[in-house]
Design a protein around this motif. Sequence first.
Motif, PDB file in Angstrom:
ATOM      1  N   VAL A  52       0.869  -1.179   0.000  1.00 27.98           N
ATOM      2  CA  VAL A  52       0.000   0.000   0.000  1.00 27.98           C
ATOM      3  C   VAL A  52       0.903   1.225   0.000  1.00 27.98           C
ATOM      4  N   ASP A  53       0.729   2.104  -0.992  1.00 24.54           N
ATOM      5  CA  ASP A  53       1.518   3.335  -1.047  1.00 24.54           C
ATOM      6  C   ASP A  53       0.594   4.509  -0.724  1.00 24.54           C
ATOM      7  N   LEU A  54       0.750   5.062   0.471  1.00 24.06           N
ATOM      8  CA  LEU A  54      -0.135   6.120   0.968  1.00 24.06           C
ATOM      9  C   LEU A  54       0.422   7.497   0.587  1.00 24.06           C
ATOM     10  N   GLY A  55      -0.441   8.346   0.042  1.00 21.58           N
ATOM     11  CA  GLY A  55       0.019   9.647  -0.466  1.00 21.58           C
ATOM     12  C   GLY A  55       0.851   9.411  -1.713  1.00 21.58           C
ATOM     13  N   GLY A  74      -2.306   2.181  -4.602  1.00 18.11           N
ATOM     14  CA  GLY A  74      -1.901   3.577  -4.429  1.00 18.11           C
ATOM     15  C   GLY A  74      -3.070   4.363  -3.862  1.00 18.11           C
ATOM     16  N   VAL A  75      -2.862   5.011  -2.714  1.00 13.72           N
ATOM     17  CA  VAL A  75      -3.939   5.738  -2.026  1.00 13.72           C
ATOM     18  C   VAL A  75      -3.595   7.223  -2.007  1.00 13.72           C
ATOM     19  N   ASP A  76      -4.549   8.047  -2.447  1.00 14.10           N
ATOM     20  CA  ASP A  76      -4.314   9.501  -2.409  1.00 14.10           C
ATOM     21  C   ASP A  76      -5.665  10.198  -2.413  1.00 14.10           C
ATOM     22  N   PRO A  77      -5.799  11.311  -1.655  1.00 12.99           N
ATOM     23  CA  PRO A  77      -7.085  12.020  -1.627  1.00 12.99           C
ATOM     24  C   PRO A  77      -7.301  12.945  -2.826  1.00 12.99           C
ATOM     25  N   GLU A  78      -6.294  13.097  -3.688  1.00 16.05           N
ATOM     26  CA  GLU A  78      -6.405  14.058  -4.780  1.00 16.05           C
ATOM     27  C   GLU A  78      -6.666  13.314  -6.114  1.00 16.05           C
ATOM     28  N   PRO A  79      -7.875  13.482  -6.668  1.00 18.50           N
ATOM     29  CA  PRO A  79      -8.196  12.768  -7.906  1.00 18.50           C
ATOM     30  C   PRO A  79      -7.212  13.042  -9.048  1.00 18.50           C
ATOM     31  N   ALA A  80      -6.734  14.277  -9.150  1.00 19.90           N
ATOM     32  CA  ALA A  80      -5.831  14.595 -10.269  1.00 19.90           C
ATOM     33  C   ALA A  80      -4.514  13.831 -10.148  1.00 19.90           C
ATOM     34  N   MET A  81      -4.059  13.621  -8.909  1.00 18.23           N
ATOM     35  CA  MET A  81      -2.846  12.824  -8.718  1.00 18.23           C
ATOM     36  C   MET A  81      -3.095  11.386  -9.186  1.00 18.23           C
ATOM     37  N   LEU A  82      -4.236  10.829  -8.770  1.00 15.70           N
ATOM     38  CA  LEU A  82      -4.532   9.452  -9.159  1.00 15.70           C
ATOM     39  C   LEU A  82      -4.716   9.337 -10.677  1.00 15.70           C
ATOM     40  N   ALA A  83      -5.292  10.374 -11.294  1.00 17.63           N
ATOM     41  CA  ALA A  83      -5.435  10.340 -12.759  1.00 17.63           C
ATOM     42  C   ALA A  83      -4.053  10.282 -13.409  1.00 17.63           C
ATOM     43  N   VAL A  94      -3.168  -0.380  -8.512  1.00 11.96           N
ATOM     44  CA  VAL A  94      -4.590  -0.044  -8.394  1.00 11.96           C
ATOM     45  C   VAL A  94      -4.690   1.283  -7.653  1.00 11.96           C
ATOM     46  N   CYS A  95      -5.577   2.180  -8.100  1.00  8.04           N
ATOM     47  CA  CYS A  95      -5.688   3.508  -7.466  1.00  8.04           C
ATOM     48  C   CYS A  95      -6.910   3.583  -6.568  1.00  8.04           C
ATOM     49  N   VAL A  96      -6.723   4.109  -5.378  1.00  8.09           N
ATOM     50  CA  VAL A  96      -7.826   4.261  -4.427  1.00  8.09           C
ATOM     51  C   VAL A  96      -7.878   5.717  -3.961  1.00  8.09           C
ATOM     52  N   LEU A  97      -9.057   6.339  -4.138  1.00 11.47           N
ATOM     53  CA  LEU A  97      -9.245   7.727  -3.705  1.00 11.47           C
ATOM     54  C   LEU A  97      -9.575   7.729  -2.213  1.00 11.47           C
ATOM     55  N   VAL A 114      -0.850  -7.418   3.718  1.00  7.75           N
ATOM     56  CA  VAL A 114      -0.015  -6.327   3.222  1.00  7.75           C
ATOM     57  C   VAL A 114       1.432  -6.538   3.675  1.00  7.75           C
ATOM     58  N   GLY A 115       2.326  -6.625   2.704  1.00  6.64           N
ATOM     59  CA  GLY A 115       3.740  -6.827   3.026  1.00  6.64           C
ATOM     60  C   GLY A 115       4.423  -5.537   3.413  1.00  6.64           C
ATOM     61  N   SER A 116       3.918  -4.412   2.880  1.00  4.75           N
ATOM     62  CA  SER A 116       4.546  -3.129   3.212  1.00  4.75           C
ATOM     63  C   SER A 116       3.559  -1.985   2.976  1.00  4.75           C
ATOM     64  N   VAL A 117       3.655  -0.985   3.835  1.00  2.00           N
ATOM     65  CA  VAL A 117       2.994   0.304   3.584  1.00  2.00           C
ATOM     66  C   VAL A 117       4.116   1.304   3.366  1.00  2.00           C
ATOM     67  N   THR A 118       4.136   1.942   2.200  1.00  2.00           N
ATOM     68  CA  THR A 118       5.141   2.974   1.942  1.00  2.00           C
ATOM     69  C   THR A 118       4.472   4.346   1.993  1.00  2.00           C
ATOM     70  N   ILE A 119       5.225   5.324   2.474  1.00  2.00           N
ATOM     71  CA  ILE A 119       4.732   6.718   2.521  1.00  2.00           C
ATOM     72  C   ILE A 119       5.914   7.591   2.083  1.00  2.00           C
ATOM     73  N   GLY A 120       5.831   8.121   0.886  1.00  2.00           N
ATOM     74  CA  GLY A 120       6.956   8.895   0.339  1.00  2.00           C
ATOM     75  C   GLY A 120       6.659  10.373   0.331  1.00  2.00           C
TER      76      GLY A 120
END
Length: 262
Positions: A52-55, A74-83, A94-97, A114-120
Amino acid sequence: MGDAVRGHTAGMPSDFSGATAALYARYRRDLPVEQAVRLAELARLRPDDVLVDLGCGTGQLAVPMSEHCAAVVGVDPEPAMLAGLRARGADRVVCVLDDNDGLARLGATLGRHVGSVTIGNALHWMDEAATLRAAAALLRPGGAVCVLTQGPPMWLGAARWQLAIRQVLERRFGPPTGTCRTDPAALAERADIARGLGLAVQVATWTADHPVDTDWVLGHLGSAMDPEQLTAARDDLAAALTATGVGMVEHVVTTALVSRRP
Ligand SMILES: C[S@@+](CC[C@H](N)C(=O)[O-])C[C@H]1O[C@@H](n2cnc3c(N)ncnc32)[C@H](O)[C@@H]1O
């Protein structure tokens, strides 16, 4: 430079929409391939793991890390980033809003696979302790939360061209007010939180040198600044970069805080 640069002032609203997301896609580098290999080793990521990659932004970690696991969410609250991330066509991403609060909901879906949660370059936008706790709760035994920073921000770097752009920004907007939590004190605080959650902590640091040009520097600044302020400072910044000459190199230090569940 006060509040001209996003992330500099605590409590500023985030705005990663529209043109900013487009500039992210173009002017924010992916984690270099060899650093992604090292991170997968340190996290002990398995080929059948979900990461899971948060942000996730436009995929600066999600895409390179997808080479080392079965799938990335991939998790992000910004639709344009996910687009922007979806436009890259990475077939195991896979993208998750959603935002950091969504980690608990993901737990209900993914169980403990989940093997890893990354936050970059993103934890500083969140409630850090609550987010690390929720991330740790998602992990399978032996899984790891990996917090990456790449700092200091470009406008605080020590190269001559970086000092030149900083001078221009300071002249217009005042002195910088923060380092986006890329400093050693922030690293130590985050490591303490992880230890408090019963995780075993390791820190790795990798460096990379990237040649840059004026277009790249202005594009990168555009991804971090208020567009109107960048427009106002653009000519001065370009002149300052021209005056420092050719051969500009950005020295990027990546710090990975890898916190493993027993
Ligand atoms: C500086 S970008 C980092 C993008 C990418 N991870 C990288 O390493 O370059 C920060 C990202 O965090 C996202 N973000 C902001 N607040 C968030 C929150 N509360 N939960 C999850 N993501 C958030 C933003 O939308 C943005 O895409």
